[in-house]
Scaffold this motif. Structure first.
Motif, mmCIF file in Angstrom:
data_model
loop_
_atom_site.group_PDB
_atom_site.id
_atom_site.type_symbol
_atom_site.label_atom_id
_atom_site.label_comp_id
_atom_site.label_asym_id
_atom_site.label_seq_id
_atom_site.Cartn_x
_atom_site.Cartn_y
_atom_site.Cartn_z
ATOM 1 N N ASP A 42 103.822 49.073 59.023
ATOM 2 C CA ASP A 42 103.134 47.906 58.486
ATOM 3 C C ASP A 42 104.002 47.225 57.429
ATOM 4 O O ASP A 42 104.462 47.856 56.490
ATOM 5 C CB ASP A 42 101.806 48.317 57.864
ATOM 6 N N ARG B 190 103.339 44.972 55.119
ATOM 7 C CA ARG B 190 102.813 44.894 53.757
ATOM 8 C C ARG B 190 102.905 46.231 53.048
ATOM 9 O O ARG B 190 103.265 46.307 51.872
ATOM 10 C CB ARG B 190 101.349 44.439 53.797
ATOM 11 N N ASP C 212 102.883 42.959 61.146
ATOM 12 C CA ASP C 212 102.001 42.482 60.095
ATOM 13 C C ASP C 212 100.581 42.434 60.646
ATOM 14 O O ASP C 212 100.239 41.594 61.458
ATOM 15 C CB ASP C 212 102.455 41.076 59.670
ATOM 16 N N LEU C 213 99.792 43.392 60.198
ATOM 17 C CA LEU C 213 98.436 43.501 60.752
ATOM 18 C C LEU C 213 97.588 42.263 60.465
ATOM 19 O O LEU C 213 96.606 42.005 61.164
ATOM 20 C CB LEU C 213 97.734 44.745 60.180
ATOM 21 N N GLU C 214 97.973 41.506 59.456
ATOM 22 C CA GLU C 214 97.177 40.333 59.087
ATOM 23 C C GLU C 214 97.544 39.119 59.932
ATOM 24 O O GLU C 214 96.856 38.114 59.918
ATOM 25 C CB GLU C 214 97.418 39.971 57.619
ATOM 26 N N SER C 215 98.688 39.218 60.599
ATOM 27 C CA SER C 215 99.163 38.046 61.332
ATOM 28 C C SER C 215 98.318 37.764 62.567
ATOM 29 O O SER C 215 97.850 38.668 63.243
ATOM 30 C CB SER C 215 100.611 38.283 61.755
ATOM 31 N N ASP C 216 98.156 36.489 62.883
ATOM 32 C CA ASP C 216 97.400 36.151 64.089
ATOM 33 C C ASP C 216 98.305 36.242 65.316
ATOM 34 O O ASP C 216 97.877 36.063 66.442
ATOM 35 C CB ASP C 216 96.780 34.754 63.960
ATOM 36 N N ASP D 20 94.288 50.077 64.048
ATOM 37 C CA ASP D 20 94.118 48.660 64.327
ATOM 38 C C ASP D 20 93.826 48.395 65.804
ATOM 39 O O ASP D 20 94.641 48.707 66.672
ATOM 40 C CB ASP D 20 95.375 47.902 63.912
#
Lengths: 347, 347
Positions: free
Chosen positions: B69, B71, B110-114, B141
């Motif tokens: 990850d 981040r 990046d787990l937050e990325s779309d 995830d």
DNA sequence: CGTTCCACTGAAAGCGATTTCAACCGAAAT
DNA sequence: ATTTCGGTTGAAATCGCTTTCAGTGGAACG
């Protein structure tokens, strides 16, 4: 949906395989109209070129290898307080690899092994990376350097001032020493001692120069007797510190040539009952963990490891895209001053 | 000397290319005599099979991808005290990769990325690794898991008890809780509170079972009122701790369901002026840095990260060598008890 | 003695991209 | 009007290995 190849894209876009390849590689001689059609097909199919085929057909492998020292790595995570050089290097390198469509491959090597040359050669010849990143202490190892040279693979040595083959990416030791000195001068110090580093390393000279330049710029005289030679070892640091601190007109601040030396100075100061930072300010280079966790934590220069790695990747990728040759240039990067509790105004 | 291929080896050993391939891949149907001749040629020429060609011709890529990850990675080295999960994982994985002739490729996601699903799919389809290693938090995830499943690539989730696709490699939570409890009992504690973890996680149940079993084995009764549900959050830990510590017959020791909960217990204890470890012993799981650096440092269970990674690699390599299918097994590894200052005999 | 079979070895066809080189086309030059 | 040329496009060879399948020789068998 599985195993989408360039042929599928070509069929969907009604063009030849070669044209798809041109679009993927961003070659200029494709009409915008065709390019768009091909790109649409790529997106719809979720096509990503197979790196193995790319390597086999072409001249690039889209791979960059970073050699890490096995013992150091092990030591790092065992000790629970190891320096995070490797992490920072990886992070910086990965981010740039991503941008270039490259991949970072980390390989462990054991500098003590008698199979070292073989190992390096095997990795290179089976992976055929477009470039190699070397970190300390690998970047000083003659066996490794020799193997890389023989394999004719471009490589970058990070964080080492040592002369030799390959490109170098490191911080500006000269400016670092200058700023550290300026910091001390700014606190009000006039008599600043300097335990110089081993003369074998270019960095030592650069740091000494920076020290002198900062003093000159501040209009302060350089007292040559305050410059004591060290050799980057603890023992060397001890004798140097003793020489400096036992004088009646001892300096109010000392710049240590590296962290090991700084710890030696602390040692001597404690023995002589000289309080840091109240009676003596101390600053150093490298920012290894021992220095960060010491009492008090030392003011140091922090190397821009991630940035250096990023630059290393950029250099290697550029070389691979051109002709596979990497110039022997020496790249200096800005650094970060870590102002901590070991520096204060003079007594 | 440059670019030694299998053809060169074949010529030197006066055999066919295929026979060399057989030797390299350790296939059984080669006479010892021939094998030796081929091996000699390989050694003399310093031949190492080209991994790209191997991937292209055959069904294996000799590559294992570890997703990290972004981040978390960044946070880790920024904070100067991040946990070294990733390093330990890499070290363990690399050592085994080396043994199998595999290579470890670390990729940031990046787990937050779309773009997450796209990114994972692209990495897989351009690299076509033989397997993937997932670490927390990636292994929980759903987007990542879904992408992996669709790509039909074998993968191992490390250090997560969450049910789901792919194989799992983790520590034995049951035994860990048992040993932690035994440690407390050994110190002389009879009333040991347990702030259980979130019921959603299998690990919670396992830990509770271990706790019960240890008490039973020691011939101690299980006071059900000393089992208070937590939910792995700080807030949940606070209410649970309040419930336990405000009783007149409060426990002399508490086992926290995870580190976050443990910190909550410490918080409440401090507020109620209950000294750790003098008036209250505290132990927990996971051994994150916050717990290691807290005052006092907490007794915890240390996950065998490098060993888990090594096992993960072994599983993936074995699957690739067989049929490319990885069973959904759940592998438990022994752990390490870190006995620290937060546990002591009861008052 | 001829056949069957097994154990071993080798020839040739891919794998999926790039590279090289030939073909094409319309515009500019002759 | 024909030639030439620069800019695009495509066909085929190629990279180094594995895979598939055919061949080879000798032992075992009837």
């Amino acid at each position: 949906m599985r195993n989408v190849t360039i042929v599928h894209v070509a069929e969907k876009a009604r063009v030849s395989v070669k044209t798809v390849s041109r679009v993927v590689n961003n070659e200029p001689t494709v009409t915008p109209q065709l390019r768009e059609r091909v790109q649409a097909a790529i997106d719809q199919l979720g096509y990503a070129p197979n790196i193995a085929a790319r390597r086999l057909g072409g001249s690039r492998s889209f791979l960059i290898v970073a050699f890490n020292d096995r013992r150091l790595t092990l030591e790092n995570w065992r000790s629970d307080r190891g320096n995070n050089w490797i992490d920072r290097m990886q992070y910086g390198a990965m981010l740039r690899c991503d941008v270039h469509g490259y991949h970072l491959l980390c390989e462990l090597i054991d500098l003590e092994s008698d199979q070292l040359a073989r190992r390096v050669q095997h990795v290179l010849s089976s992976l055929r990376p477009d470039g190699v990143i070397l970190t300390p202490p690998n970047c000083e190892d003659p066996t490794v350097l020799e193997a890389l040279k023989r394999a004719q693979v471009p490589f970058v040595r990070m964080g080492s001032a040592a002369a030799g083959p390959g490109a170098r990416v490191r911080m500006d030791d000269h400016a670092a020493a200058r700023q550290l000195t300026e910091h001390l001068v700014g606190l009000g110090h006039h008599r600043i001692g300097f335990v110089t580093g081993s003369a074998r390393f270019l960095a030592s000279r650069a740091r000494e120069d920076g020290y002198r330049q900062a003093l000159a710029a501040a209009g302060l005289p350089v007292d040559e007797t305050l410059l004591v030679p060290g050799d980057f070892t603890f023992e060397g640091g001890v004798s140097a510190a003793e020489a400096l601190l036992s004088r009646p007109d001892r300096p109010t601040a000392i710049l240590a040539g590296n962290d090991e030396t700084a710890l030696a100075v602390m040692h001597v100061a404690r023995r002589l009952d000289i309080a840091i930072p109240n009676a003596l300010s101390l600053a150093t280079f490298d920012d290894t963990p021992s220095v960060r966790l010491s009492l008090p934590p030392l003011t140091t220069v922090r190397q821009p490891v991630a940035e250096m790695a990023a630059q290393a990747v950029d250099l290697l990728v550029a070389a691979a895209a051109k002709d596979g040759k990497l110039s022997r240039a020496d790249h200096l990067l800005p650094f970060e001053l870590a102002l901590r509790a070991s520096t204060a105004p003079p007594p």
